[in-house]
Motif scaffolding. Structure first.
Motif, short mmCIF file in Angstrom:
data_model
loop_
_atom_site.label_atom_id
_atom_site.label_comp_id
_atom_site.label_asym_id
_atom_site.label_seq_id
_atom_site.Cartn_x
_atom_site.Cartn_y
_atom_site.Cartn_z
N ARG A 245 0.85 -1.18 0.00
CA ARG A 245 0.00 0.00 0.00
C ARG A 245 0.88 1.24 0.00
O ARG A 245 1.98 1.22 0.54
CB ARG A 245 -0.92 0.03 1.24
CG ARG A 245 -2.02 -1.02 1.23
CD ARG A 245 -3.04 -0.72 0.14
NE ARG A 245 -4.15 -1.66 0.17
CZ ARG A 245 -4.17 -2.81 -0.48
NH1 ARG A 245 -3.10 -3.17 -1.18
NH2 ARG A 245 -5.21 -3.60 -0.43
N LYS B 213 -6.08 -5.15 -9.68
CA LYS B 213 -6.53 -5.31 -8.30
C LYS B 213 -6.70 -3.95 -7.62
O LYS B 213 -7.69 -3.73 -6.91
CB LYS B 213 -5.53 -6.15 -7.51
CG LYS B 213 -5.94 -6.42 -6.07
CD LYS B 213 -4.90 -7.28 -5.35
CE LYS B 213 -5.29 -7.51 -3.90
NZ LYS B 213 -4.26 -8.32 -3.20
N ARG B 214 -5.77 -3.03 -7.85
CA ARG B 214 -5.90 -1.70 -7.26
C ARG B 214 -7.10 -0.96 -7.84
O ARG B 214 -7.82 -0.26 -7.10
CB ARG B 214 -4.60 -0.92 -7.51
CG ARG B 214 -4.65 0.54 -7.03
CD ARG B 214 -5.06 0.65 -5.57
NE ARG B 214 -4.15 -0.03 -4.70
CZ ARG B 214 -3.09 0.56 -4.15
NH1 ARG B 214 -2.80 1.82 -4.43
NH2 ARG B 214 -2.32 -0.13 -3.32
N ARG C 183 -9.89 -2.32 -8.94
CA ARG C 183 -11.09 -2.90 -8.33
C ARG C 183 -11.28 -2.41 -6.91
O ARG C 183 -12.41 -2.11 -6.48
CB ARG C 183 -11.01 -4.43 -8.35
CG ARG C 183 -11.13 -5.04 -9.73
CD ARG C 183 -11.41 -6.55 -9.64
NE ARG C 183 -10.37 -7.23 -8.90
CZ ARG C 183 -9.29 -7.79 -9.45
NH1 ARG C 183 -9.11 -7.70 -10.76
NH2 ARG C 183 -8.40 -8.42 -8.72
N GLU C 184 -10.19 -2.29 -6.14
CA GLU C 184 -10.31 -1.80 -4.77
C GLU C 184 -10.76 -0.34 -4.74
O GLU C 184 -11.58 0.04 -3.90
CB GLU C 184 -8.96 -1.95 -4.06
CG GLU C 184 -8.57 -3.40 -3.78
CD GLU C 184 -7.20 -3.51 -3.17
OE1 GLU C 184 -6.48 -2.48 -3.12
OE2 GLU C 184 -6.81 -4.62 -2.74
N CYS C 185 -10.24 0.48 -5.65
CA CYS C 185 -10.66 1.88 -5.69
C CYS C 185 -12.13 2.00 -6.07
O CYS C 185 -12.86 2.81 -5.49
CB CYS C 185 -9.79 2.65 -6.68
SG CYS C 185 -8.07 2.83 -6.17
N ALA D 89 -14.22 0.96 -3.06
CA ALA D 89 -14.24 2.00 -2.03
C ALA D 89 -15.12 3.17 -2.44
O ALA D 89 -15.84 3.73 -1.61
CB ALA D 89 -12.80 2.48 -1.77
#
Length: 265
Positions: free
Chosen positions: A124, A211-212, A214-216, A219
């Protein structure tokens, strides 16, 4: 060489890598480093000594060898392996830096003062960028060296006989390379393993970026879903205040005003 330190570095790189990174690490240190140390140096150890030209002219063999072998395969591979493994150690150093900061922070504020990094090894913030940069750097190094090899040795192969006419050779002479078939086999093996490593780096890079993303997106959807009930509650409370008041707002059309009066009744 201190194999204990080497083993600790490898375990650290393996610990902070993804599944693609672990496969890449195994491929590099088993099929590239070990093959280079055990086999490649022995195959190329006699390349200059057994490079024969059909002339007795002093210095002709040396000049022809330098013309066709400007840089040895072994030295190019050594430089490539050194440069391609350094970025992985950079990730380990970044994690060690985070752990040192976390330790100083705990000593300063105590155990109940919060933490700078809940998990120092989690990719992160800056560590994510360091890992992504290491992947791009490793892929770029392998691509660059493949291009250099192809520039020096077209199609990554060595012919059994080369023709040389450089000074001080009196005329065009034939020079014979020692064990060209064996050298071609190991050269193609190293080229194929480097290409597979490039593919693994690109796959890992695509995995991390996707992956980043999808996480953003998750959120952002969570923030939107958390804000919607508040807005709906404020709107309902405003409607109740309006319905309970005697005078409607002046900008409300007449037809709507009549409808509101009927609704109150």
């Amino acid at each position: 060489m201190n194999w204990g330190i080497f083993e600790s570095l490898l375990s650290g790189v393996n610990k902070y890598s993804t599944a693609f990174g672990r496969i890449w690490l195994s491929l590099v240190f088993i099929f590239r480093v070990l093959v280079y140390l055990v086999t490649a140096e022995r195959v190329w150890s006699d390349d200059h000594k057994d490079f024969d030209c059909n002339t007795r002219q002093p210095g002709c063999s040396n000049v022809c060898f330098d013309e066709f072998f400007p840089v040895s395969h072994v030295r190019l591979w050594a430089l490539q392996l050194i440069l391609v493994t350094c970025p992985s150690l950079l990730v380990v150093m970044h994690v060690a830096y985070r752990e040192a900061r976390e330790k100083k922070h705990r000593e300063a504020v105590g155990e109940d003062g919060g933490r700078l990094y809940p998990n120092p090894g989690k990719k992160r913030g800056g560590l994510w960028w360091t890992y992504v940069f290491s992947l791009m750097f490793k892929a770029g190094i392998d691509i660059t060296f493949l291009y250099v090899f192809h520039s020096f040795y077209p199609r990554y192969t060595l012919p059994p006989v080369v023709k040389c006419h450089a000074a001080p050779c009196p005329n065009i002479v034939d020079c014979f390379i020692s064990k060209p078939s064996e050298k071609n086999i190991f050269t193609l093996f190293m080229v194929i393993t480097a290409a597979v490593c490039i593919l693994l780096n690109l796959m890992e890079l695509a995995y991390l970026v996707s992956k980043r993303c999808r996480e953003c997106m998750a959120a952002r959807r969570a923030r939107t879903a958390g804000a919607s009930p508040c807005k709906q509650q404020d709107l309902l409370s405003g409607d109740l205040i309006f319905l309970g008041s005697d005078a409607p707002p002046p900008l409300l059309p007449d037809l709507a005003r009549d409808y509101v009066k009927k609704t109150i009744l």
